[in-house]
Design a protein around this motif. Sequence first.
Motif, mmCIF file in Angstrom:
data_model
loop_
_atom_site.group_PDB
_atom_site.id
_atom_site.type_symbol
_atom_site.label_atom_id
_atom_site.label_comp_id
_atom_site.label_asym_id
_atom_site.label_seq_id
_atom_site.Cartn_x
_atom_site.Cartn_y
_atom_site.Cartn_z
ATOM 1 N N VAL A 57 -13.439 97.245 176.528
ATOM 2 C CA VAL A 57 -13.384 96.811 175.128
ATOM 3 C C VAL A 57 -14.394 95.691 174.883
ATOM 4 C CG1 VAL A 57 -11.938 95.830 173.310
ATOM 5 C CG2 VAL A 57 -10.980 97.518 174.891
ATOM 6 N N LEU A 58 -14.547 94.802 175.866
ATOM 7 C CA LEU A 58 -15.562 93.755 175.725
ATOM 8 C C LEU A 58 -16.959 94.364 175.589
ATOM 9 C CD1 LEU A 58 -14.336 91.081 178.314
ATOM 10 C CD2 LEU A 58 -14.192 90.962 175.814
ATOM 11 N N TYR A 59 -17.221 95.441 176.335
ATOM 12 C CA TYR A 59 -18.513 96.122 176.190
ATOM 13 C C TYR A 59 -18.652 96.744 174.797
ATOM 14 C CZ TYR A 59 -20.241 95.635 180.948
ATOM 15 O OH TYR A 59 -20.742 95.123 182.116
ATOM 16 N N PHE A 60 -17.554 97.247 174.269
ATOM 17 C CA PHE A 60 -17.557 97.779 172.904
ATOM 18 C C PHE A 60 -17.930 96.680 171.910
ATOM 19 C CE2 PHE A 60 -14.713 98.266 169.114
ATOM 20 C CZ PHE A 60 -15.423 99.279 168.477
ATOM 21 N N ILE A 61 -17.361 95.505 172.094
ATOM 22 C CA ILE A 61 -17.693 94.353 171.239
ATOM 23 C C ILE A 61 -19.164 93.974 171.430
ATOM 24 C CG2 ILE A 61 -17.202 91.919 170.782
ATOM 25 C CD1 ILE A 61 -14.348 92.504 171.903
ATOM 26 N N TRP A 62 -19.562 93.871 172.677
ATOM 27 C CA TRP A 62 -20.946 93.510 173.043
ATOM 28 C C TRP A 62 -21.940 94.448 172.363
ATOM 29 C CZ3 TRP A 62 -24.714 90.703 174.955
ATOM 30 C CH2 TRP A 62 -25.748 91.267 175.697
ATOM 31 N N PRO A 215 -7.095 94.409 163.065
ATOM 32 C CA PRO A 215 -8.067 93.779 162.152
ATOM 33 C C PRO A 215 -9.044 92.824 162.836
ATOM 34 C CG PRO A 215 -5.874 93.780 161.190
ATOM 35 C CD PRO A 215 -5.715 94.248 162.606
ATOM 36 N N PHE A 216 -8.654 92.260 163.973
ATOM 37 C CA PHE A 216 -9.529 91.328 164.680
ATOM 38 C C PHE A 216 -10.880 91.964 164.988
ATOM 39 C CE2 PHE A 216 -11.205 89.237 168.452
ATOM 40 C CZ PHE A 216 -10.952 87.892 168.229
ATOM 41 N N PHE A 217 -10.905 93.286 165.241
ATOM 42 C CA PHE A 217 -12.131 93.981 165.636
ATOM 43 C C PHE A 217 -12.783 94.742 164.494
ATOM 44 C CE2 PHE A 217 -9.673 94.082 169.749
ATOM 45 C CZ PHE A 217 -10.432 93.097 170.373
ATOM 46 N N SER A 218 -12.289 94.601 163.271
ATOM 47 C CA SER A 218 -12.886 95.349 162.171
ATOM 48 C C SER A 218 -14.324 94.909 161.957
ATOM 49 C CB SER A 218 -12.078 95.149 160.887
ATOM 50 O OG SER A 218 -12.239 93.838 160.395
ATOM 51 N N GLU A 219 -15.106 95.820 161.402
ATOM 52 C CA GLU A 219 -16.545 95.571 161.248
ATOM 53 C C GLU A 219 -16.828 94.304 160.443
ATOM 54 O OE1 GLU A 219 -20.492 97.849 159.471
ATOM 55 O OE2 GLU A 219 -18.590 98.919 159.698
ATOM 56 N N ASP A 220 -15.987 94.016 159.475
ATOM 57 C CA ASP A 220 -16.222 92.870 158.584
ATOM 58 C C ASP A 220 -15.906 91.525 159.244
ATOM 59 O OD1 ASP A 220 -17.032 94.551 156.575
ATOM 60 O OD2 ASP A 220 -15.026 94.687 155.676
ATOM 61 N N THR A 221 -15.051 91.538 160.260
ATOM 62 C CA THR A 221 -14.590 90.261 160.816
ATOM 63 C C THR A 221 -15.018 90.002 162.255
ATOM 64 O OG1 THR A 221 -12.507 91.269 161.534
ATOM 65 C CG2 THR A 221 -12.542 90.265 159.359
ATOM 66 N N ILE A 222 -15.494 91.016 162.964
ATOM 67 C CA ILE A 222 -15.754 90.828 164.397
ATOM 68 C C ILE A 222 -16.857 89.804 164.647
ATOM 69 C CG2 ILE A 222 -17.374 92.766 164.596
ATOM 70 C CD1 ILE A 222 -16.119 93.312 167.355
ATOM 71 N N ILE A 223 -17.901 89.814 163.831
ATOM 72 C CA ILE A 223 -18.983 88.833 164.013
ATOM 73 C C ILE A 223 -18.473 87.430 163.720
ATOM 74 C CG2 ILE A 223 -21.207 88.049 163.131
ATOM 75 C CD1 ILE A 223 -21.990 90.951 162.789
ATOM 76 N N GLU A 224 -17.677 87.310 162.667
ATOM 77 C CA GLU A 224 -17.100 86.004 162.348
ATOM 78 C C GLU A 224 -16.221 85.515 163.499
ATOM 79 O OE1 GLU A 224 -14.060 83.881 159.146
ATOM 80 O OE2 GLU A 224 -14.581 85.991 158.940
ATOM 81 N N ASN A 225 -15.406 86.412 164.039
ATOM 82 C CA ASN A 225 -14.496 86.028 165.118
ATOM 83 C C ASN A 225 -15.226 85.557 166.368
ATOM 84 O OD1 ASN A 225 -11.956 86.430 163.907
ATOM 85 N ND2 ASN A 225 -12.076 88.635 164.225
ATOM 86 N N PHE A 226 -16.401 86.141 166.629
ATOM 87 C CA PHE A 226 -17.107 85.791 167.862
ATOM 88 C C PHE A 226 -18.235 84.794 167.657
ATOM 89 C CE2 PHE A 226 -15.814 88.077 171.667
ATOM 90 C CZ PHE A 226 -14.769 88.826 171.152
ATOM 91 N N SER A 227 -18.760 84.683 166.468
ATOM 92 C CA SER A 227 -19.973 83.873 166.294
ATOM 93 C C SER A 227 -19.804 82.649 165.411
ATOM 94 C CB SER A 227 -21.094 84.743 165.703
ATOM 95 O OG SER A 227 -21.305 85.878 166.496
ATOM 96 N N THR A 228 -18.928 82.716 164.419
ATOM 97 C CA THR A 228 -18.921 81.640 163.425
ATOM 98 C C THR A 228 -17.590 80.920 163.279
ATOM 99 O OG1 THR A 228 -18.418 83.212 161.647
ATOM 100 C CG2 THR A 228 -20.730 82.800 162.103
ATOM 101 N N LYS A 229 -16.516 81.477 163.810
ATOM 102 C CA LYS A 229 -15.237 80.777 163.681
ATOM 103 C C LYS A 229 -15.268 79.456 164.428
ATOM 104 C CE LYS A 229 -11.551 83.783 162.240
ATOM 105 N NZ LYS A 229 -10.161 84.191 162.484
ATOM 106 N N ASP A 230 -14.495 78.513 163.936
ATOM 107 C CA ASP A 230 -14.485 77.184 164.542
ATOM 108 C C ASP A 230 -13.920 77.226 165.954
ATOM 109 O OD1 ASP A 230 -15.515 76.071 162.274
ATOM 110 O OD2 ASP A 230 -13.554 75.571 161.421
#
Length: 384
Positions: A57-62, A215-230
């Motif tokens: 799954v991490l590779y899927f995110i990657w 929802p954590f992995f949805s297209e709209d939020t995954i970048i925010e979750n990994f790159s921009t969230k505090d």
Amino acid sequence: MDSHSRFLDEISGKSINFLIGSGASAGVIPTLWIKPLNKSFEDLLTSSYYTEDQRDVLYFIWFNIWIRKTLILEEDDSNREVIKDYTKFISNLVAVLNNEGFDKPKRINIFTTNYDTFFELSFDKIAQRNRLTYFNDGSRGFLNKYISSDNYYINASHSGMSDSFQRNIPTINLLKMHGSVTWIKKEENISVSLNNEVFEEVIKKADEIDTSKVPFFSEDTIIENFSTKDKDSYSEDDLKKHIDDLISTEETKIKAFKAAYNKLSVVNPTKVKFNETVFEQHYYQMLRLLSHELERKNSILIVFGFSFADEHILEIVRRSIVNPHLKTYIIGYDEAAKKQIKDRLEVITSIDFLPNGGNKIDGYEVLGNFNFLNSLLNGRGDKT
């Protein structure tokens, strides 16, 4: 003489090598730092905290956050500024080489760990107006192009129509150490093609994974979750739970995705980097080329956008910086980035870290971004 002019004087006549990482493409492709966890994505993929299924799954995110965005074949609103930075960078390198005397090296090596095609796009743009410059990606062929490390030691010259003189023309070598989304393994060779059916198959398999129930992995939020969230907005325990939730509904499709992903000609950000022997051999050839170039007399190494997370490259640079004939410049984005690099390199007495920590404009820290790098290379302390 200002510091930017001195920099050009110091690299003039030398064997110049760049080592460029993901920070160069950060305007389009996120860096690998996971801000909420205060870790890099390499840390996650190499951690024993995750099972093999969870790592899939991490590779899927990657793939979704980073790799699928790297095949960039044309300019648009989302990448125009980054392409402009790359193109200005290559133009500056051509100018540096054109200003060298006839008895000086006319070749610059760009070692990069990036998979993207920004350099290739920039080479095409520059080649249209700099016809006496040789851009070399290490491939040869016409209908079928293949990569070989032997192709990086070709010297190009121009004799004119009358053959009355001959002069070396500027050569810029592009050495993609971690592979490319335009590379395909064919038998015992690496082919280069903009129509990469392997890459398209991975995209297809990734799109088949339904993330709507997690929802954590949805297209709209995954970048925010990994790159921009505090920082500290979620923990690795939370991440692991989300991963398990996705596995519970999409396990078969995740396995199919990973099987397709394994055919990509890219180096994984882990200690076990390879799925193909041919590609492993190429990677180590690139490492040997880097080591050889840094051991030359009068060599220059300029590091930009690179965090030294690759332990093999890190070890080569560690060994090389004790070479009294090598001058090393490391451009860190900010003081925190420089500290991280210093901690990894350990031996830093012979390295110039840029920008200087005391450099400020209107009270603000000067950042080691593309504007700064290009201002060094054009000899002006401005942002042009």
